[in-house]
Design an enzyme around this catalytic site. Structure first.
Site, PDB file in Angstrom:
ATOM      1  CE  LYS A 558      -2.554  20.570   7.425  1.00  0.00           C
ATOM      2  NZ  LYS A 558      -3.203  19.717   6.389  1.00  0.00           N
ATOM      3  CB  THR A 659     -10.247  14.884   2.688  1.00  0.00           C
ATOM      4  OG1 THR A 659      -9.841  15.282   4.000  1.00  0.00           O
ATOM      5  CG2 THR A 659      -9.596  13.564   2.346  1.00  0.00           C
ATOM      6  CE  LYS A 663     -14.199  16.194   4.136  1.00  0.00           C
ATOM      7  NZ  LYS A 663     -13.439  16.292   5.397  1.00  0.00           N
TER       8      LYS A 663
HETATM    9  C1  26Q Z   1       1.642  10.567  15.853  1.00  0.00           C
HETATM   10  C2  26Q Z   1       2.380  10.262  16.975  1.00  0.00           C
HETATM   11  C3  26Q Z   1       2.036  10.794  18.219  1.00  0.00           C
HETATM   12  C4  26Q Z   1       0.922  11.616  18.310  1.00  0.00           C
HETATM   13  C5  26Q Z   1       0.185  11.916  17.190  1.00  0.00           C
HETATM   14  C6  26Q Z   1       0.543  11.398  15.963  1.00  0.00           C
HETATM   15  C7  26Q Z   1      -0.239  11.737  14.762  1.00  0.00           C
HETATM   16  C8  26Q Z   1      -1.615  11.852  14.814  1.00  0.00           C
HETATM   17  C9  26Q Z   1      -2.335  12.189  13.706  1.00  0.00           C
HETATM   18  C10 26Q Z   1       0.381  11.953  13.542  1.00  0.00           C
HETATM   19  C11 26Q Z   1      -0.365  12.285  12.406  1.00  0.00           C
HETATM   20  C12 26Q Z   1      -1.738  12.397  12.489  1.00  0.00           C
HETATM   21  C13 26Q Z   1      -2.586  12.780  11.365  1.00  0.00           C
HETATM   22  C14 26Q Z   1      -2.190  12.885  10.120  1.00  0.00           C
HETATM   23  C15 26Q Z   1      -3.112  13.321   9.053  1.00  0.00           C
HETATM   24  O1  26Q Z   1      -4.237  13.686   9.311  1.00  0.00           O
HETATM   25  N1  26Q Z   1      -2.685  13.272   7.791  1.00  0.00           N
HETATM   26  C16 26Q Z   1      -3.545  13.699   6.697  1.00  0.00           C
HETATM   27  O2  26Q Z   1      -4.229  12.564   6.210  1.00  0.00           O
HETATM   28  C17 26Q Z   1      -5.204  12.929   5.263  1.00  0.00           C
HETATM   29  C18 26Q Z   1      -5.970  11.687   4.880  1.00  0.00           C
HETATM   30  O3  26Q Z   1      -5.175  10.863   4.079  1.00  0.00           O
HETATM   31  C19 26Q Z   1      -4.576  13.611   4.065  1.00  0.00           C
HETATM   32  O4  26Q Z   1      -5.596  14.053   3.215  1.00  0.00           O
HETATM   33  C20 26Q Z   1      -3.720  14.781   4.509  1.00  0.00           C
HETATM   34  O5  26Q Z   1      -3.021  15.307   3.398  1.00  0.00           O
HETATM   35  C21 26Q Z   1      -2.743  14.345   5.577  1.00  0.00           C
HETATM   36  O6  26Q Z   1      -2.021  15.455   6.083  1.00  0.00           O
END
Ligand code: 26Q
Length: 814
Positions: A558, A659, A663
């Site tokens: 980012k 997102t 906003k």
């Molecule tokens: C996975 C395994 C173990 C522990 C945690 C996780 C984990 C948790 C959350 C992996 C990824 C996430 C979150 C990802 C995320 O927020 N991605 C975002 O999603 C948004 C909605 O689509 C996008 O706008 C963003 O670009 C994207 O980064």
């Protein structure tokens, strides 16, 4: 949909005041004059909940009567934030309640500000789920969230000596008025144990000696705008069955019985921070399996209550998997259909696939979920068998279409070869779904071309794009009431249900009056934010400075580091006595994953820059830097309406959508961004003149990487400005102690040839920033462009996104 008048439950002011009194008196056991603000918040919330519950029951009755197709949104994260104000606004009861309470000398705004955030998510993915629930209810669709009732949401962030420290978030320590417990509807979920031999030809299997986890549902009512539809978010807490532990108690193993209970209850204790990269964490797997199993039992029970045969399941039920975190749903639904309902494997798979769909949120290789096969074999042995049976059949299809293409088999297999073997959850989700979508036009294209080209070749019709959206009720009406009022005064309030109506503001923008009003609203929001920032950090911000905002999780891709280098550049120039085109306040906020060392170092650098700028009189006339701790939904609601410039500067090809970018634009900030994620579509919407686009494009990033042509040293050699910034970073100027604490950042930038190309984009970024500062000095021209951002970003409403899912993926219109 409109209710008949007799179906409506009136928002009766007298009843409300009486309900509040009742909850304080009988709920808390206190007299009204002895109550604390906390008691009042609870009582007002519970009184509001009565309205929600009436309408929730009514919504459920209608859905059942029509036997309407339901949507279930499975997500390990729901970043809801606060509920009281939003619920009251959606019920159109906010003003009434405020007046009623004011008559008793109770300040509703103050109570709302006391509510702890429900922070059951990491960031974008969890907040998206919350926006979609709002839109589902607003569109009158029967759509429900399923997840985990975490005792602790994402950690609270405190900053001490420039460093992030994590503290537990105990959001419902005092209980939450928004969670309605249903201990009378427990679900039993088997886990561990042994599976019988894998049945030939996919016949029903067996699974013995399991332990049983019990899921207790808690429902959070979700009101749509207008209040006609109230859906729910069902969150499960994990516990053990009493009868089960009795066995151990009876053996006299009293302590072990309790240990087992505690071990089970760990499952719903805490939300994993994203970037918990250590793979193979059993507890995370248990969370994923537990909530999927609870959800599917609940969904199938509701379905079989009304339907005799499971054949019609896909006609009445759509299940959306929010990333691969719920991908075990493929195996669990199969297990229920085959082992419990006796369907043939082939038919069960058709039903499963027609019911499930999958959204991908990332291309980052380190974020693609894989589980070691031995772990699955131990925790969910029968599911592993089913996954292997699915894989066997799938690979046979691949082999039939591309005979002898061994490499293709290796690439597409759900099971990755190696020691140990691993299960690729993304491949499982694609094979087990009828629809796979990315979250922005660019991202969906990259999913097709880079991430899953083989699977696209196999099933091109399965792949879609649904660009993300955000709810205007929370992100405009609630977060920015002054702007919402201004808009409504000019074009009425239909924009709240149909955000593209904001386009009608284009004509208003032609008159100088409206632009001046926009400016006044923005300034008021900046004053409000400056107060918060001062209270939190001690750094005073000038509301007339350009508010330059970067708020999001801290991650190298980012590129908060790029913004930090730019801030250093501005600082050095100011120190030289050069004057900037306009004073600027750089406002940062965001959490770093607890074990993400480099991200934490970026926070230290940002805090260090803030401190050094604050101590330099010559610099602080034209520059301020602030790192605001504990970024969360409620803080976003204060920051976003106050932004002039929105930093969306990820390395092109890495941010799936974003997102926050939507906003901020919707609240009249101009975007400073790369052509990444939804920035591309924002540029198309607002027009080239109303956005600052700079830097490498996704294809250029890819080819730089492929041909190894990126040389960070050359970037420095070619840019005197950059060379100075790097020199400044080398010493201990921005550190609290002597030494070179930022050495690892430099090592990353140079020796590891920074895969995110920060230095390659530095000059272009500074040039774009310089243009922005110059443009900002012409306040009226800036207001026109800010207004055009507001008027032209209505398409980014989550109502539009949810309608696209409903039409193309869930097929809700019968
Ligand atoms: C996975 C395994 C173990 C522990 C945690 C996780 C984990 C948790 C959350 C992996 C990824 C996430 C979150 C990802 C995320 O927020 N991605 C975002 O999603 C948004 C909605 O689509 C996008 O706008 C963003 O670009 C994207 O980064």
């Amino acid at each position: 949909m409109n209710l008949r008048p007799e179906e409506r439950v009136a928002l009766d002011a007298g009843d409300f005041a009486e309900a509040v009194r009742r909850y304080v008196h009988y709920g808390r056991g206190k007299r009204l004059e002895d109550t604390t603000q906390g008691d009042l918040l609870e009582a007002v919330s519970l009184a509001s909940r009565e309205w929600l519950v009436e309408r929730m029951l009514e919504s459920e009755r209608r859905t059942r009567e029509r036997d309407a197709k339901r949507v279930y949104y499975l997500s390990l994260e729901f970043l809801i934030g606060r509920s009281l104000e939003m619920s009251l606004r959606n019920l159109s009861g906010y003003d009434v309640v405020r007046r009623v309470l004011a008559a008793q000398e109770i300040d509703l705004d103050a109570l709302c500000a006391l509510e702890p955030d429900a922070g059951l998510g990491n960031g974008g993915l969890g907040r998206l789920a919350a926006c979609y629930l709002d839109s589902l209810a607003t569109l009158g669709l029967p759509g429900y969230g399923y997840g985990i009732n975490y005792e602790h949401g994402l950690f609270r962030q405190v900053i001490e000596n420039d460093e992030q420290h994590e503290r537990p978030d105990s959001w419902r320590q005092l209980g939450s008025p928004w969670l309605i417990p249903h201990p009378e509807h427990p679900v039993s979920v088997p886990v561990y144990g042994r599976a019988g031999r894998r049945p030939r030809g996919g016949g029903p299997g067996s699974w013995q000696d399991c332990r049983v986890i019990v899921g207790i549902p808690y429902d959070m009512p979700i009101a749509g705008y207008g209040g006609d539809t109230v859906n729910w978010l069902r969150l499960y807490s994990a516990t053990t069955a009493d009868e089960f532990d009795v066995a151990l108690f009876n053996q006299g193993d009293y302590l072990r019985a309790f240990e087992r209970k505690l071990a089970t209850e760990r499952i719903s204790k805490i939300l994993y921070p994203s970037g918990s990269t250590e793979s193979g964490q059993e507890l995370r797997l248990l969370q994923e399996y537990f909530f999927v199993a609870c959800a599917l039992r609940d969904i199938l029970r509701r379905f079989t209550d009304v339907h005799a045969s499971l054949e019609a399941l896909p006609d009445r039920v759509a299940i959306q998997m929010n990333d691969t975190h719920p991908a075990l749903a493929v195996a669990e639904l199969m297990r229920m259909l085959v082992d419990e309902h006796g369907l043939p494997f082939e038919r069960a798979f058709e039903i499963t696939r027609a019911t499930l769909s999958y959204t991908n949120h990332t291309l980052l290789p380190e974020a693609l979920e894989v589980w070691p096969r031995p772990l699955l074999a131990r925790v969910v042995p029968r599911h592993l068998q089913i996954i292997e049976e699915i894989n066997f059949r799938f690979l046979s299809d691949v082999e039939r279409r591309w005979p002898g293409d061994v490499d293709r088999l290796r690439r597409t297999s759900i099971i990755e070869e190696g020691h140990p073997k691993k299960v690729r959850m993304g491949n499982l989700a694609v094979v087990g779904s009828h629809s796979v979508n990315g979250v922005s036009r660019l991202h969906s294209e990259l999913v097709r071309t880079r991430l899953l080209p083989d699977l696209v070749e196999m099933w091109p019709e399965r792949f879609h794009n649904v660009t993300n959206g955000v709810t205007p009720r929370r992100w405009l009406l609630q977060a920015n009431p002054k702007l919402a009022d201004l808009i409504t005064r000019h074009i009425g309030d239909r924009w709240l249900r149909d955000l593209e109506r904001l386009r009608e503001l284009e004509t208003e923008l032609a008159g100088p009056g409206f632009r001046a009003d926009l400016r006044a609203v923005k300034r008021a929001n900046k004053v409000r934010l400056a107060e918060i920032v001062y209270a939190e950090t001690g750094i005073p911000l000038d509301p007339d400075a350009l508010f330059d905002v970067q708020v999001k999780r801290i991650h190298l891709y980012k590129r908060q580091l790029l913004a930090a280098l730019h801030a250093i550049h501005l600082f050095l120039r100011a120190q030289d006595g050069e004057s900037a085109p306009h004073p600027r306040a750089c406002i940062f906020a965001g959490k770093a994953a607890p074990e993400y060392f480099m991200a934490k170092l970026v926070i230290r650098l940002l805090c260090g820059i803030a401190r050094v700028v604050d101590a330099e009189p010559r610099a602080r006339e034209q520059l301020r830097v602030a790192f605001v701790p504990d970024y969360r939904v409620s803080l976003a609601e204060a920051i976003i309406p106050a932004a002039d410039l929105s930093e969306q500067i990820s390395t092109a090809g890495f941010e799936a959508s974003g997102t926050g970018n939507m906003k901020l634009a919707l609240n009249g900030a101009l975007t400073m961004g790369t052509l990444d994620g939804a920035n591309v579509e924002i540029r198309d919407a607002v027009g080239e003149e109303n956005i600052y686009i700079f830097g490498l494009r996704a294809e250029e990033v890819a080819s730089l990487r492929a041909n190894g042509a990126y040389d960070p040293h050359r970037a420095v050699a070619e840019s005197p400005a950059l060379a100075r910034v790097i020199e400044a970073l080398k010493g201990s100027l921005f550190a609290r102690a002597a030494g070179e604490p930022f050495g690892p950042l430099l090592h990353h930038l140079f020796d590891e040839r920074d895969p995110y190309f920060v230095l390659a984009d530095f000059d272009a970024y500074c040039a774009a920033q310089e243009r922005a500062a110059r443009d900002y000095a012409d306040a009226d021209a800036w207001s026109l462009r800010a207004g055009r951002n507001i008027a032209r970003t209505g398409w980014f409403s989550s109502d539009r996104a949810v309608r696209e899912y409903a039409d193309r993926i869930w097929r809700l219109g019968r």
